[in-house]
Motif scaffolding. Structure first.
Motif, short mmCIF file in Angstrom:
data_model
loop_
_atom_site.label_atom_id
_atom_site.label_comp_id
_atom_site.label_asym_id
_atom_site.label_seq_id
_atom_site.Cartn_x
_atom_site.Cartn_y
_atom_site.Cartn_z
N LYS A 193 0.80 -1.22 0.04
CA LYS A 193 -0.12 -0.02 -0.18
C LYS A 193 0.90 1.32 -0.07
O LYS A 193 0.63 2.41 -0.78
CB LYS A 193 -0.93 -0.01 1.15
CG LYS A 193 -2.02 1.03 1.42
CD LYS A 193 -3.23 0.83 0.13
CE LYS A 193 -4.14 1.80 0.28
NZ LYS A 193 -5.23 1.60 -0.77
N ASP A 194 2.24 1.01 0.59
CA ASP A 194 2.79 2.28 0.92
C ASP A 194 3.64 2.39 -0.56
O ASP A 194 4.42 3.55 -0.64
CB ASP A 194 3.83 2.30 1.97
CG ASP A 194 2.94 2.39 3.35
OD1 ASP A 194 1.87 2.99 3.15
OD2 ASP A 194 3.56 2.31 4.39
N MET A 195 3.78 1.44 -1.21
CA MET A 195 4.27 1.56 -2.56
C MET A 195 3.43 1.84 -3.71
O MET A 195 3.82 1.45 -4.94
CB MET A 195 5.17 0.11 -2.88
CG MET A 195 6.30 -0.05 -1.74
SD MET A 195 7.16 -1.57 -1.95
CE MET A 195 8.14 -1.15 -3.56
N ALA A 196 2.47 2.43 -3.36
CA ALA A 196 1.24 2.78 -4.41
C ALA A 196 1.87 3.17 -5.71
O ALA A 196 1.36 3.22 -6.87
CB ALA A 196 0.19 3.25 -3.78
N GLY A 197 2.60 4.33 -5.36
CA GLY A 197 3.34 5.01 -6.73
C GLY A 197 3.76 4.17 -7.67
O GLY A 197 3.65 4.15 -8.93
N GLU A 198 4.85 3.19 -7.03
CA GLU A 198 5.42 2.22 -8.07
C GLU A 198 4.51 1.26 -8.48
O GLU A 198 4.97 0.83 -9.57
CB GLU A 198 6.58 1.62 -7.30
CG GLU A 198 7.63 2.50 -6.69
CD GLU A 198 7.36 2.94 -5.29
OE1 GLU A 198 8.45 2.81 -4.64
OE2 GLU A 198 6.30 3.34 -4.78
N LEU A 199 3.41 0.84 -7.84
CA LEU A 199 2.55 -0.17 -8.44
C LEU A 199 1.07 0.54 -9.09
O LEU A 199 0.33 -0.15 -9.19
CB LEU A 199 2.18 -1.07 -7.16
CG LEU A 199 3.23 -1.91 -6.96
CD1 LEU A 199 3.13 -2.41 -5.50
CD2 LEU A 199 3.65 -2.83 -7.94
#
Length: 294
Positions: free
Chosen positions: A123-129
């Motif tokens: 969830k905290d990597m939403a930008g990359e994903l």
């Protein structure tokens, strides 16, 4: 509890869950099964065994669940989750750039802290994903712990164990004396009842498999069989995470150690492996739910 009762319990637990109960684990049986006997209004373990011998499937199921429910907490052992966040997922983002999808399996997920730890990281990597399809499938033998997992509701004590305060504030809201995981994070995890002695084929293929702190309870032959079948469920360039006290070394060549990453293993695709005994190990009375695409 008589030696015959103990032998019977050993046999049932091995057949139904793969759990190997050595001769010096009487204290463990008593600590787990005496409360269950009292809950069923039985005087003690001998009467519980008698009910099992009479053919009560519900009693057998309750006993297996009581013996296989294990402790867990958020970000347990920390290091594997650091590897997951800092190296494994970035590598998979590059490798899966064309298909933009990730599939992750948490086996023996217990009360949900492990899969939810992974969900919070992702969830905290939403930008990359952004634009990716991410599936986290969490399985466990026990319907009882799966129900708790699905609720995403934890006590103050549970969230204090391993969960950084900044993640608690970001992903949970307080409800009375409890903490409720936010719906958007909770929805990232799908739960299924599943027994590791069953065929993995219906689950599909996974980029990452977490199978931590459960195989230590199995005998060597069962461990080898499970590792060989896990490899077939793993993508060829995927990853397997084991617990700190677990290893594939000396058990199978289906996986090799991932350099510089403690607890992480890589599928050894094409390696010669000892024949598996899946058919003889399957637990026929414990049926898996169908898992779409996983």
């Amino acid at each position: 509890m008589t030696p015959l009762d103990y032998d019977y319990l050993q046999k049932i637990l091995k057949e139904r869950s793969g759990l190997m109960l050595s001769s010096d684990k009487k204290y463990l049986l008593e600590s787990r099964l005496l409360p269950l006997a009292r809950k069923m209004n039985l005087p003690g373990i001998p009467e519980l065994v008698q009910k099992m011998r009479s053919g009560s499937e519900s009693t057998i199921r309750d006993v297996v669940e009581a013996m296989t429910t294990n402790e867990t907490f958020f970000f347990r052992d920390k290091t594997p989750f650091d590897h997951f966040k800092n190296s494994v997922i970035p590598e998979l983002i590059k490798a899966r750039a064309n298909r933009k999808s990730l599939r992750i399996w948490c086996a023996a997920a217990s009360t949900g802290q492990e899969p939810y730890s992974l969900a919070m990281i992702l969830k905290d990597m939403a930008g990359e994903l952004a634009g990716w399809r991410v599936e986290i499938i969490a399985t466990d033998l026990s319907p009882e712990v799966l129900e708790k997992s699905k609720s995403g509701l934890y006590t103050q004590f549970e969230v204090q164990r391993g969960l950084p305060i900044q993640m608690l504030v970001k992903h949970f809201k307080q409800v009375g004396t409890m903490w409720q995981l936010n719906a958007d994070t909770k929805s990232m995890v799908q739960y299924r009842q599943f027994n590791l002695l069953q065929d993995f084929a219906p689950l599909g293929k996974f980029d990452v498999i977490f199978c931590r702190n459960v195989l230590i309870y199995f005998d060597q032959a069962t461990k080898t069989d499970i590792f060989n079948r896990l490899m077939k469920a793993n993508e060829p360039d995927g990853y397997l995470f084991l617990g700190a006290a677990e290893t594939v070394v000396g058990l199978t060549d289906a996986y090799r150690v991932c350099p510089q990453r403690r607890g992480v293993y890589l599928p050894n695709v094409g390696a010669a492996r000892a024949p598996t005994a899946t058919a003889s190990l399957l637990a026929p009375s414990l049926k898996t739910s169908a898992v779409a695409g996983r």
